[in-house]
Design a protein around this motif. Sequence first.
Motif, PDB file in Angstrom:
ATOM      1  N   VAL A  36       0.828  -1.205   0.000  1.00 53.84           N
ATOM      2  CA  VAL A  36       0.000   0.000   0.000  1.00 53.84           C
ATOM      3  C   VAL A  36       0.864   1.257   0.000  1.00 53.84           C
ATOM      4  O   VAL A  36       0.532   2.264  -0.631  1.00 53.84           O
ATOM      5  CB  VAL A  36      -0.945  -0.013   1.223  1.00 53.84           C
ATOM      6  CG1 VAL A  36      -1.658   1.318   1.371  1.00 53.84           C
ATOM      7  CG2 VAL A  36      -1.961  -1.141   1.084  1.00 53.84           C
ATOM      8  N   ALA A  37       2.006   1.206   0.691  1.00 55.79           N
ATOM      9  CA  ALA A  37       2.909   2.349   0.743  1.00 55.79           C
ATOM     10  C   ALA A  37       3.768   2.476  -0.507  1.00 55.79           C
ATOM     11  O   ALA A  37       4.527   3.434  -0.643  1.00 55.79           O
ATOM     12  CB  ALA A  37       3.815   2.254   1.975  1.00 55.79           C
ATOM     13  N   GLY A  38       3.684   1.502  -1.414  1.00 59.28           N
ATOM     14  CA  GLY A  38       4.440   1.577  -2.649  1.00 59.28           C
ATOM     15  C   GLY A  38       5.919   1.282  -2.487  1.00 59.28           C
ATOM     16  O   GLY A  38       6.755   1.879  -3.165  1.00 59.28           O
ATOM     17  N   ARG A  39       6.272   0.365  -1.594  1.00 60.45           N
ATOM     18  CA  ARG A  39       7.674   0.010  -1.406  1.00 60.45           C
ATOM     19  C   ARG A  39       7.800  -1.490  -1.213  1.00 60.45           C
ATOM     20  O   ARG A  39       6.802  -2.210  -1.137  1.00 60.45           O
ATOM     21  CB  ARG A  39       8.239   0.728  -0.172  1.00 60.45           C
ATOM     22  CG  ARG A  39       7.574   0.344   1.145  1.00 60.45           C
ATOM     23  CD  ARG A  39       8.192   1.034   2.328  1.00 60.45           C
ATOM     24  NE  ARG A  39       7.569   0.633   3.575  1.00 60.45           N
ATOM     25  CZ  ARG A  39       7.923  -0.427   4.278  1.00 60.45           C
ATOM     26  NH1 ARG A  39       8.927  -1.191   3.844  1.00 60.45           N
ATOM     27  NH2 ARG A  39       7.308  -0.742   5.405  1.00 60.45           N
ATOM     28  N   ARG A  40       9.052  -1.966  -1.164  1.00 57.00           N
ATOM     29  CA  ARG A  40       9.303  -3.383  -0.953  1.00 57.00           C
ATOM     30  C   ARG A  40       9.589  -3.655   0.524  1.00 57.00           C
ATOM     31  O   ARG A  40      10.079  -2.787   1.231  1.00 57.00           O
ATOM     32  CB  ARG A  40      10.494  -3.851  -1.794  1.00 57.00           C
ATOM     33  CG  ARG A  40      10.244  -3.815  -3.300  1.00 57.00           C
ATOM     34  CD  ARG A  40      11.454  -4.335  -4.040  1.00 57.00           C
ATOM     35  NE  ARG A  40      11.215  -4.358  -5.482  1.00 57.00           N
ATOM     36  CZ  ARG A  40      12.121  -4.762  -6.374  1.00 57.00           C
ATOM     37  NH1 ARG A  40      13.319  -5.167  -5.956  1.00 57.00           N
ATOM     38  NH2 ARG A  40      11.827  -4.755  -7.657  1.00 57.00           N
ATOM     39  N   VAL A  41       9.286  -4.866   0.941  1.00 60.88           N
ATOM     40  CA  VAL A  41       9.600  -5.271   2.312  1.00 60.88           C
ATOM     41  C   VAL A  41      11.101  -5.507   2.403  1.00 60.88           C
ATOM     42  O   VAL A  41      11.684  -6.232   1.597  1.00 60.88           O
ATOM     43  CB  VAL A  41       8.842  -6.558   2.697  1.00 60.88           C
ATOM     44  CG1 VAL A  41       9.146  -6.948   4.129  1.00 60.88           C
ATOM     45  CG2 VAL A  41       7.345  -6.368   2.508  1.00 60.88           C
ATOM     46  N   SER A  42      11.728  -4.885   3.386  1.00 62.98           N
ATOM     47  CA  SER A  42      13.179  -5.019   3.536  1.00 62.98           C
ATOM     48  C   SER A  42      13.528  -6.368   4.159  1.00 62.98           C
ATOM     49  O   SER A  42      12.695  -7.035   4.776  1.00 62.98           O
ATOM     50  CB  SER A  42      13.725  -3.891   4.409  1.00 62.98           C
ATOM     51  OG  SER A  42      13.262  -4.018   5.744  1.00 62.98           O
ATOM     52  N   ALA A  43      14.796  -6.750   3.991  1.00 63.52           N
ATOM     53  CA  ALA A  43      15.267  -8.008   4.574  1.00 63.52           C
ATOM     54  C   ALA A  43      15.176  -7.987   6.091  1.00 63.52           C
ATOM     55  O   ALA A  43      14.877  -9.004   6.728  1.00 63.52           O
ATOM     56  CB  ALA A  43      16.706  -8.274   4.128  1.00 63.52           C
ATOM     57  N   VAL A  44      15.420  -6.820   6.699  1.00 64.16           N
ATOM     58  CA  VAL A  44      15.336  -6.703   8.156  1.00 64.16           C
ATOM     59  C   VAL A  44      13.901  -6.930   8.617  1.00 64.16           C
ATOM     60  O   VAL A  44      13.652  -7.580   9.645  1.00 64.16           O
ATOM     61  CB  VAL A  44      15.848  -5.330   8.613  1.00 64.16           C
ATOM     62  CG1 VAL A  44      15.673  -5.165  10.118  1.00 64.16           C
ATOM     63  CG2 VAL A  44      17.308  -5.156   8.239  1.00 64.16           C
ATOM     64  N   GLU A  45      12.931  -6.420   7.873  1.00 64.65           N
ATOM     65  CA  GLU A  45      11.524  -6.633   8.224  1.00 64.65           C
ATOM     66  C   GLU A  45      11.154  -8.104   8.147  1.00 64.65           C
ATOM     67  O   GLU A  45      10.425  -8.615   9.009  1.00 64.65           O
ATOM     68  CB  GLU A  45      10.634  -5.813   7.303  1.00 64.65           C
ATOM     69  CG  GLU A  45      10.621  -4.324   7.605  1.00 64.65           C
ATOM     70  CD  GLU A  45       9.758  -3.551   6.631  1.00 64.65           C
ATOM     71  OE1 GLU A  45       8.815  -2.877   7.072  1.00 64.65           O
ATOM     72  OE2 GLU A  45      10.025  -3.616   5.413  1.00 64.65           O
ATOM     73  N   TRP A  46      11.642  -8.789   7.093  1.00 68.19           N
ATOM     74  CA  TRP A  46      11.352 -10.217   6.991  1.00 68.19           C
ATOM     75  C   TRP A  46      11.949 -10.982   8.165  1.00 68.19           C
ATOM     76  O   TRP A  46      11.312 -11.880   8.724  1.00 68.19           O
ATOM     77  CB  TRP A  46      11.892 -10.778   5.676  1.00 68.19           C
ATOM     78  CG  TRP A  46      11.055 -10.498   4.471  1.00 68.19           C
ATOM     79  CD1 TRP A  46      11.453  -9.898   3.304  1.00 68.19           C
ATOM     80  CD2 TRP A  46       9.665 -10.811   4.283  1.00 68.19           C
ATOM     81  NE1 TRP A  46      10.399  -9.809   2.419  1.00 68.19           N
ATOM     82  CE2 TRP A  46       9.296 -10.366   2.990  1.00 68.19           C
ATOM     83  CE3 TRP A  46       8.705 -11.421   5.088  1.00 68.19           C
ATOM     84  CZ2 TRP A  46       8.014 -10.521   2.486  1.00 68.19           C
ATOM     85  CZ3 TRP A  46       7.415 -11.567   4.589  1.00 68.19           C
ATOM     86  CH2 TRP A  46       7.080 -11.124   3.305  1.00 68.19           C
TER      87      TRP A  46
END
Length: 321
Positions: A90-100
């Motif tokens: 929704v925010a128009g970005r990719r999920v970062s590796a740290v978030e995963w």
Amino acid sequence: MNATLLAVVLSLFSAVAYAAAAVAQERLASRNPGSGLARLLGSGAWWWSVVLNASAALLHVVALKYGPLTVVQPLGALTLVAAVPLGARVAGRRVSAVEWRGTAFTLVGLAAILVTASGPAPEDVLSASEALTVAAVTAALIGVLARPGAQPGLRHATASGFASGVASALTQTVTVAMTDRTGPLLSVQVIGVALLVAAFATAGLLLSQTAYRGGLGAPLAVVTLANPVAAAVIGLALLGERLQGGAAGVLLALAGAGLAAWGVVLLSRTAPHVDEDDDHPVAAVLALEPGSATAEPGLMPGRAEPALVPRPAEPGHLTPL
């Protein structure tokens, strides 16, 4: 379709509905950080998030009717798995590796806690005096965590999780009392506990709305973790429940708590990234909103107002003062 499979399907739909509601609340909080209750009540987006939360809760209750607690309760943690990528989308970005990684650590830790705390349905429920005591202690704890002047963040998320967990525990008391054929369907005790359920459920919703002003990942992880922990504490202290596995179960629960805490720390370190490109879909939408600061090129983030450079005077002309 057998009962357990139906419970799994209902739990998955419940997790997605909870995730969508959390993303809607986070978007509303980020766009209106100083919104009060009156403004929220007048927002259509807010009421959609309320409907999503209510639908998710109903699906969860129905899933518990068809499946065991040890299957349904851990699946509720999938809310975090769905919400993190959905919020990034929704925010128009990719999920970062740290978030995963943060999401994975939180889920593994939460699963360990739920495995040790989950067991057969309790044979006892809260009495009227126990329900009032739990409500009073929880209200005092929420008051400390979300005291006036406190910055929105993990304290509000913890208070939201506690409120929702206590509401779940009290809901069980209401359900058992209403299905007990030996007593009246709507006694004073049932009505009183039902009012407490409504109060804590509403408090949990409003507290999570405040917590999401600082982002989605870490607050949602804390809410997802604090909810079953609060319910487990009530079960262990008042309903005669025990951790599964004895000493090994206690060690597993402690290890799970450590993993979940580290996952929350990782999620709290990931600041939302906003792309300032004109072609960014979110930036384009904001630029079309009337009265938005991004509608004026000079007010775009990271851009300076173009300076007025005087043109050189042409021969035979005087430079205007």
